[in-house]
Enzyme design. Sequence first.
Site, PDB file in Angstrom:
ATOM      1  CG  ASN A 160      -1.706   1.293   1.368  1.00  0.00           C
ATOM      2  OD1 ASN A 160      -2.692   1.468   0.659  1.00  0.00           O
ATOM      3  ND2 ASN A 160      -1.290   2.192   2.254  1.00  0.00           N
ATOM      4  CD  GLU A 161      -1.479   5.740  -0.092  1.00  0.00           C
ATOM      5  OE1 GLU A 161      -0.878   6.406   0.779  1.00  0.00           O
ATOM      6  OE2 GLU A 161      -2.657   5.972  -0.432  1.00  0.00           O
ATOM      7  N   PRO A 162       3.667   2.453  -1.506  1.00  0.00           N
ATOM      8  CG  PRO A 162       4.573   1.107  -3.180  1.00  0.00           C
ATOM      9  CD  PRO A 162       3.262   1.537  -2.592  1.00  0.00           C
ATOM     10  CB  ALA A 200      -0.993  -0.041  -4.011  1.00  0.00           C
ATOM     11  CG  HIS A 229      -4.487   4.523  -3.173  1.00  0.00           C
ATOM     12  ND1 HIS A 229      -3.760   4.262  -2.032  1.00  0.00           N
ATOM     13  CD2 HIS A 229      -4.887   3.305  -3.637  1.00  0.00           C
ATOM     14  CE1 HIS A 229      -3.741   2.964  -1.806  1.00  0.00           C
ATOM     15  NE2 HIS A 229      -4.413   2.361  -2.776  1.00  0.00           N
TER      16      HIS A 229
END
EC number: 3.2.1.37
Length: 501
Positions: A160-162, A200, A229
């Site tokens: 998630n959002e790396p 992501a 996102h």
Amino acid sequence: MTYVKIERGKIFGVFPDNWKFCVGSGRIGLALQKEYMEALEYVKKHIDFKYLRAHGLLHDDVGIYREDSVGDMKQPFYNFTYIDKIYDSFLELGIRPFVEIGFMPSKLASGTQTVFYWRGNVTPPSDYGKWEKLIKAVVKHFIDRYGEKEVENWPFEIWNEPNLNVFWKDADQNEYFKLYEVTAKAIKDVNENIKVGGPAICGGADHWIDDFLNFCYKNNVSVDFVTRHAYTAKPPTYTPHFVYHDLHPIDYMLNEFKMVREQVKNSPFPNLPIHITEYNSSYHPLCPVHDTPFNAAYLARILSEGGDYVDSFSYWTFSDVFEEADVPRSLFHGGFGLVAFNNIPKPVFHMFTFFNAMGRDILYRDDHILVTKRADGSVAIVAWNEVISKEQEIEREYKLEIPIDFEDIFVKQKLIDEEHANPWRVWIEMGRPRYPSKEQIKTLKEIAKPYVSTCRMRAREGYVTLNIKLGKNAVVLYELNKVNDETHTYIGLDDSKIPGY
């Protein structure tokens, strides 16, 4: 006033239902709470999301990864007690997991950096061999319990959002690509038909998508879909209990959808599906905008048009049972949820149900209205009027001439705005009780419903004229159905004999 005469027999497109493909959730361990599952059942019943995405599959509170001491050795132990209960509950409701792989189990982590109140570890694995075995064990267990055909329907998103160092140590792109490659290969080794994807990311780092797809292409790494996102909030103002944002115009988010579509189109994988696995106005769970009718009117255009550019977009989140910024301190606290605690629906919940009433054929659409025709010939219309600034006109009006297949029409209207289906306003009038009494909760539920009105109309020469007037932050649903009049079947009917009629 906007005047529109819709051309008879002309269909401008198909309105897809990918706006309800998936919905977001607080960390998956919260699914063990009674209120979480009650809220999920309520939202599923009224909106019918097909998938649910949540953080924390491998977080310690779910307990999948443990290590036992065997002499001087640490031996991994995989415990599926909780995740079985959770996924069993989802599938019983008819909702599938959109699996997010993360965060790092503490016993397998290379560091101690965490995110959120519940301390999700965001460091790479200390041992990629153990990580690979863990992923294989998880996927094999899912297949053993639910069957190959079922699990092949579950998308697996990796991390998630790396691109943010709060979610991935140092936002190290090369390390993320390594994690992705090892994880994707482990999943495919178990079952090559399972779909895997990433990266992501959140907005502001779209070069990651180009870099990610080029990496997968050059290194022959599996990728079946792309995720991103989308939020529209500007930099925040923090207070101890709330966070406030100004917002970009809603075109900002639609342009992000368009941009990622172009990136994928111009990549080595031009036909990959795109899933927006989180979207909302603010990205913070203490932002009061989430509780307001404005948020419903503001995001309506995303539901209307988002499916033109991406394959799904997942509202973040279905419920205020959510603990990223600590346990919520009051009933209304700016939480992401479609529903507040005690299953009190927010205006945005009703906006989703309005779109759930839409037909398949688009008769007309612009920035503030969607007119559709259903298979039975009835017409469904949703219109909205977000008022984002004090300089903006408060009201919006339409005069629609709509082609219709029947002469005698029953019209049903549902309305949400500042005065209707706005429990946040009533909660403020109550004095913002942090822990409302049962009677106060009953009152909030009573008023958390759209205003409903009806009338009967007649078409003229195959058209019906509908005048729509939208106040501040209003969202309205019109349903136009054929009247099958059975009045003549009542013998002795004479309403004039009714006192007071």
